[in-house]
Design an enzyme around this catalytic site. Sequence first.
Site, PDB file in Angstrom:
ATOM      1  N   HIS A 153       0.827  -1.214   0.000  1.00  0.00           N
ATOM      2  CA  HIS A 153       0.000   0.000   0.000  1.00  0.00           C
ATOM      3  C   HIS A 153       0.855   1.255   0.000  1.00  0.00           C
ATOM      4  O   HIS A 153       2.084   1.201   0.139  1.00  0.00           O
ATOM      5  CB  HIS A 153      -0.966  -0.011   1.195  1.00  0.00           C
ATOM      6  CG  HIS A 153      -0.310   0.012   2.545  1.00  0.00           C
ATOM      7  ND1 HIS A 153       0.199   1.156   3.109  1.00  0.00           N
ATOM      8  CD2 HIS A 153      -0.104  -0.975   3.453  1.00  0.00           C
ATOM      9  CE1 HIS A 153       0.699   0.881   4.304  1.00  0.00           C
ATOM     10  NE2 HIS A 153       0.528  -0.405   4.540  1.00  0.00           N
ATOM     11  N   CYS A 169       3.003  -5.109   6.687  1.00  0.00           N
ATOM     12  CA  CYS A 169       2.653  -4.665   5.325  1.00  0.00           C
ATOM     13  C   CYS A 169       3.874  -4.045   4.654  1.00  0.00           C
ATOM     14  O   CYS A 169       4.886  -3.761   5.297  1.00  0.00           O
ATOM     15  CB  CYS A 169       1.519  -3.646   5.371  1.00  0.00           C
ATOM     16  SG  CYS A 169      -0.090  -4.353   5.807  1.00  0.00           S
TER      17      CYS A 169
END
Length: 198
Positions: A153, A169
């Site tokens: 992301h 992440c």
Amino acid sequence: MTTFRHLSWMMIAALGLVVSAAPGFAQQQNDPGDQPGLVADDSYQLDPEWQKQVVYYRTTEPPGTIIISTAERHLYLVQPGGRAVRYGIGVGRDGFQWQGLLNITRKAEWPDWTPPPEMIARQPYLPRFMAGGPGNPLGARAMYLGTTVYRIHGTNQPWTIGTKISSGCFRLVNADVTDLYDRVPVGTKVIVRQKPEL
């Protein structure tokens, strides 16, 4: 009277040093974590090491595969002819790194963010839900990995690229995650390695 006042100020200063050196205080001050509501400074200039570039890259994986090297803090999008588009990334901090083989199962523009319960337990100040937008820690785009809570992301903290900061992440600056998002479809193979390929 002057000596007493001077001694009082010295004691206050010493107490301040002790408090600032306490582990909890230092961690709170130095742990940027996720910062909901912070709007990314898009003029921030990445170090050349973390800027998007085409590089020579040897692999047996077919073009279109994403290979993430957490040790190098780079994400590679394999291209034909022994090349790859290389992006600088932020990765999981110590204790939150992992490796595996997954696929992109979903893509979202300006994604909403619902921190998982484990993250809220570690960072109780986080919102339980945050709508997508410039102040959202997931940034401009997100690509969801398998059925896990992990994503590739964007970020509203571009200065964290090249660091170990996330809860697992992989973050890119918004311009780079948008570029990657436009290049890969749902179903793209993603290989996460903690060590570089030999």
